[in-house]
Design an enzyme around this catalytic site. Structure first.
Site, PDB file in Angstrom:
ATOM      1  N   SER A 136       0.808  -1.219   0.000  1.00 43.41           N
ATOM      2  CA  SER A 136       0.000   0.000   0.000  1.00 43.41           C
ATOM      3  C   SER A 136       0.842   1.269   0.000  1.00 43.41           C
ATOM      4  O   SER A 136       1.580   1.522  -0.940  1.00 43.41           O
ATOM      5  CB  SER A 136      -0.972  -0.021   1.183  1.00 43.41           C
ATOM      6  OG  SER A 136      -1.884   1.049   1.104  1.00 43.41           O
ATOM      7  N   HIS A 137       0.742   2.063   1.072  1.00 40.05           N
ATOM      8  CA  HIS A 137       1.426   3.359   1.126  1.00 40.05           C
ATOM      9  C   HIS A 137       2.787   3.262   1.804  1.00 40.05           C
ATOM     10  O   HIS A 137       3.431   4.289   2.031  1.00 40.05           O
ATOM     11  CB  HIS A 137       0.544   4.366   1.876  1.00 40.05           C
ATOM     12  CG  HIS A 137       0.142   3.882   3.242  1.00 40.05           C
ATOM     13  ND1 HIS A 137      -0.701   2.808   3.406  1.00 40.05           N
ATOM     14  CD2 HIS A 137       0.475   4.301   4.477  1.00 40.05           C
ATOM     15  CE1 HIS A 137      -0.855   2.598   4.706  1.00 40.05           C
ATOM     16  NE2 HIS A 137      -0.166   3.486   5.374  1.00 40.05           N
ATOM     17  N   ASP A 140      -1.866   6.925  -3.373  1.00 43.58           N
ATOM     18  CA  ASP A 140      -0.835   6.112  -2.728  1.00 43.58           C
ATOM     19  C   ASP A 140      -0.295   5.064  -3.691  1.00 43.58           C
ATOM     20  O   ASP A 140      -0.685   5.007  -4.860  1.00 43.58           O
ATOM     21  CB  ASP A 140      -1.369   5.477  -1.445  1.00 43.58           C
ATOM     22  CG  ASP A 140      -2.352   4.350  -1.695  1.00 43.58           C
ATOM     23  OD1 ASP A 140      -2.978   4.337  -2.776  1.00 43.58           O
ATOM     24  OD2 ASP A 140      -2.503   3.479  -0.820  1.00 43.58           O
ATOM     25  N   ASP A 190      -0.630   1.789  -4.183  1.00 47.90           N
ATOM     26  CA  ASP A 190      -1.460   0.798  -4.890  1.00 47.90           C
ATOM     27  C   ASP A 190      -2.796   1.364  -5.357  1.00 47.90           C
ATOM     28  O   ASP A 190      -3.621   0.633  -5.893  1.00 47.90           O
ATOM     29  CB  ASP A 190      -1.680  -0.440  -4.021  1.00 47.90           C
ATOM     30  CG  ASP A 190      -2.575  -0.185  -2.821  1.00 47.90           C
ATOM     31  OD1 ASP A 190      -2.493   0.923  -2.238  1.00 47.90           O
ATOM     32  OD2 ASP A 190      -3.345  -1.079  -2.433  1.00 47.90           O
ATOM     33  N   ASP A 245      -5.454   2.897  -3.760  1.00 46.75           N
ATOM     34  CA  ASP A 245      -6.739   2.875  -3.060  1.00 46.75           C
ATOM     35  C   ASP A 245      -6.956   4.077  -2.146  1.00 46.75           C
ATOM     36  O   ASP A 245      -8.034   4.222  -1.571  1.00 46.75           O
ATOM     37  CB  ASP A 245      -6.935   1.547  -2.305  1.00 46.75           C
ATOM     38  CG  ASP A 245      -5.873   1.281  -1.252  1.00 46.75           C
ATOM     39  OD1 ASP A 245      -4.965   2.121  -1.075  1.00 46.75           O
ATOM     40  OD2 ASP A 245      -5.951   0.228  -0.592  1.00 46.75           O
ATOM     41  N   ARG A 246      -5.959   4.940  -2.006  1.00 46.45           N
ATOM     42  CA  ARG A 246      -6.125   6.122  -1.157  1.00 46.45           C
ATOM     43  C   ARG A 246      -5.967   7.392  -1.973  1.00 46.45           C
ATOM     44  O   ARG A 246      -5.330   7.394  -3.024  1.00 46.45           O
ATOM     45  CB  ARG A 246      -5.094   6.123  -0.025  1.00 46.45           C
ATOM     46  CG  ARG A 246      -5.218   4.920   0.885  1.00 46.45           C
ATOM     47  CD  ARG A 246      -4.100   4.917   1.910  1.00 46.45           C
ATOM     48  NE  ARG A 246      -4.065   3.656   2.630  1.00 46.45           N
ATOM     49  CZ  ARG A 246      -3.994   3.541   3.948  1.00 46.45           C
ATOM     50  NH1 ARG A 246      -3.954   4.606   4.700  1.00 46.45           N
ATOM     51  NH2 ARG A 246      -3.955   2.343   4.515  1.00 46.45           N
ATOM     52  N   LYS A 279     -11.357   0.325  -1.262  1.00 41.62           N
ATOM     53  CA  LYS A 279     -11.358   1.780  -1.411  1.00 41.62           C
ATOM     54  C   LYS A 279     -10.724   2.108  -2.756  1.00 41.62           C
ATOM     55  O   LYS A 279      -9.971   1.306  -3.302  1.00 41.62           O
ATOM     56  CB  LYS A 279     -10.631   2.454  -0.251  1.00 41.62           C
ATOM     57  CG  LYS A 279      -9.317   1.831   0.165  1.00 41.62           C
ATOM     58  CD  LYS A 279      -8.846   2.444   1.474  1.00 41.62           C
ATOM     59  CE  LYS A 279      -7.625   1.710   2.004  1.00 41.62           C
ATOM     60  NZ  LYS A 279      -7.914   0.845   3.129  1.00 41.62           N
TER      61      LYS A 279
END
Length: 503
Positions: A128-129, A298, A300, A302-303, A399
């Site tokens: 992710s982030h 981010d 991947d 999703d944010r 998300k």
């Protein structure tokens, strides 16, 4: 090691059974198994063990007919891991893999593709982030047939398998060209043909968005006679190709409105977390006043973080509340209606104000997208968000950063106001909730656990309720201090251990 024959064109490929030893630290959370890259690289069979544990939860009788989607955020070690997934999936009788070109596929896009092609699940290579690169983090995450993160029942099963694993199955000589779109078929003895399809990373996701938003209105907003200027920062993560193809090429925003759009293994040496600290370059650029709307994503995808002109910051709690208050700006919700709204417990009550005013059902859940997914699958939820810059809807089960940005742009197109004016109108109508999130990174886990224990001891003392605390000229009184517990209205599962204090 034992081997049996497999046919690949004219070349014999071996299916090998490799003896291994189990690891005790492969418990995946809702975001999968995240560790330092070096943990995957330096511990023998570490990645292979975990991949085998994931494949093992797919029933053997279902594997030959099954399709598994694979994609990642481009971080260091991703391509190595994808080749291992291909080799282990083939040796375990999985019939089909669908992989994003060059391995690239955003987390929301993987969810979209799983749902579209009715795959049995998907494996996402992301942390992710978290930072990437040889000294950064790596992660492997399993999503189920709904497109959402594997629930605890599945992640616990993966963990149990990993703790007792004695061997894994692999076709070590099988190699797939990830750059070439199209199908590659391999004959594997004992199984039907094993097919790997390399797909355009963006197309299925873009097609989905065309059915959600009014692309004609968005095109007018971004490239019409009185278009706004936008600045979208992909932070060298997976969203870059999506922004270039959808926002620039299709919706007509100038090419230079999207920056840092080439995914890099180390995210350009930066931390791919879309907040005021790590997206400081975007904040600085927005403060110059040249751009009307800014956003960052981010690693991947999703944010998201949304900014207005002169760097006006929209906190994530307000962002989901504004989308809820203007939800009819999005054609998708005009068709489906609004089944309910939800937020994670640490997210401010801004969404609650909208739900109350518009008489919509509101759910307060623990942190973790799986809780939203359960509500969506039961037809109870349309729109949700969390304090960690995640916003989404029931179009998928993750998300979705780019979806959230297009939702905001749809609101701008409808209301023909600036981000700041929309936000101020919102506060005037629904009231304002102040919100701040603090991230503590690289802390010692034992010390952090001790701090939480000490905090619980203080907070759960009966005398704590009613205590007053002052900051500046303001005084706050503790109204509630508890351990937040949530009983899932869909499956009845109980989640607890999130400490909170309300003033």
């Amino acid at each position: 090691m034992t081997t049996i024959g497999a046919q690949w064109g004219s070349k014999m490929v071996k299916i090998s059974t490799v003896k291994t030893k189990p690891y005790t630290d492969q418990k995946p959370g809702t975001s999968g198994l995240r560790k330092r890259v070096t943990v995957f690289q330096q511990n023998q069979h570490y990645a292979e063990n975990f991949i085998q544990s994931i494949i093992s939860v797919i029933e053997p009788a279902e594997r030959q007919a099954a399709t598994v989607v694979v994609g990642g955020d481009g971080r260091f070690f991703m391509k190595d891991a994808i080749q291992l997934i291909v080799q282990i999936a083939a040796a375990n009788g999985i019939g089909n893999l669908v992989i994003g070109q060059n391995g690239i596929m955003s987390t929301p896009a993987v969810s979209c593709v799983i749902r579209k092609i009715k795959a049995v699940g998907g494996i996402i290579l992301t942390a992710s982030h978290n930072p990437g690169g040889p000294n950064g983090d790596f992660g492997i995450k399993y999503n189920i047939a709904s497109g959402g993160p594997a629930p605890e029942g599945i992640t616990n099963k993966i963990f149990e398998i990993s703790k007792s694993l004695q061997e894994y199955h692999i076709c070590p000589e099988l190699k797939v060209d990830l750059s070439k779109i199209g199908k590659q078929t391999f004959e594997v003895e004992s199984f039907k043909p094993f097919t790997v399809e390399i797909v355009d990373s963006v197309e299925a996701y873009a097609e989905m968005l065309r059915g959600i938003f009014d692309f004609a209105a968005l095109k007018e907003l971004l490239s019409g006679a009185s278009h706004i200027n936008v600045r979208l920062d992909a932070m060298h993560g997976v969203v870059g190709p999506y922004v270039k193809k959808i926002v620039c090429e299709e919706l007509g925003s100038p090419a230079n409105s999207a920056v840092n759009c080439v995914p890099q293994e180390d995210f350009g040496g930066h931390h791919p977390d879309p907040n005021l600290t790590y997206a400081a370059d975007l904040v600085s650029t927005m403060k110059g006043g040249e751009y009307d709307f800014g956003a960052a994503f981010d690693g991947d995808g999703d944010r998201n973080m949304v900014l207005g002109k002169h760097g006006f910051f929209v906190n994530p709690s307000d962002s989901v509340a504004v989308i809820a208050a203007n939800i009819t700006s999005i054609p998708y919700f005009q068709k489906t209606g609004v089944k309910g709204l939800a937020r994670s417990m640490p997210t401010s009550g801004a969404l609650d104000n909208v739900a109350k005013a518009l008489q919509m059902q509101l759910y307060e859940t623990p942190t973790g997208w799986k809780f939203f997914g359960n509500l969506m699958d039961a037809g109870k939820l349309s729109l949700c968000g969390e304090e960690s810059f995640g916003t989404g809807s029931d179009h998928i089960r993750e998300k979705d950063g780019l979806w959230a940005v297009l939702a905001w742009l749809s609101i701008l197109a409808t209301r023909k106001q600036s981000v700041e004016d929309i936000m101020k109108d919102h506060w005037q109508k629904f009231g304002r909730n102040f919100f701040t999130r603090y991230d503590y990174e690289e802390v010692d886990s034992d010390a952090a656990n001790k701090m939480i224990k000490d905090l619980e001891t203080t907070m759960f003392d009966p005398s704590f309720k009613g205590k007053k605390f002052s900051s500046g000229d303001k005084t706050y009184e503790v109204a509630i201090a508890d351990n937040f517990a949530y009983t899932d209205p869909v499956d009845g599962s109980v989640s607890k251990n999130q400490v909170r204090s309300l003033q």
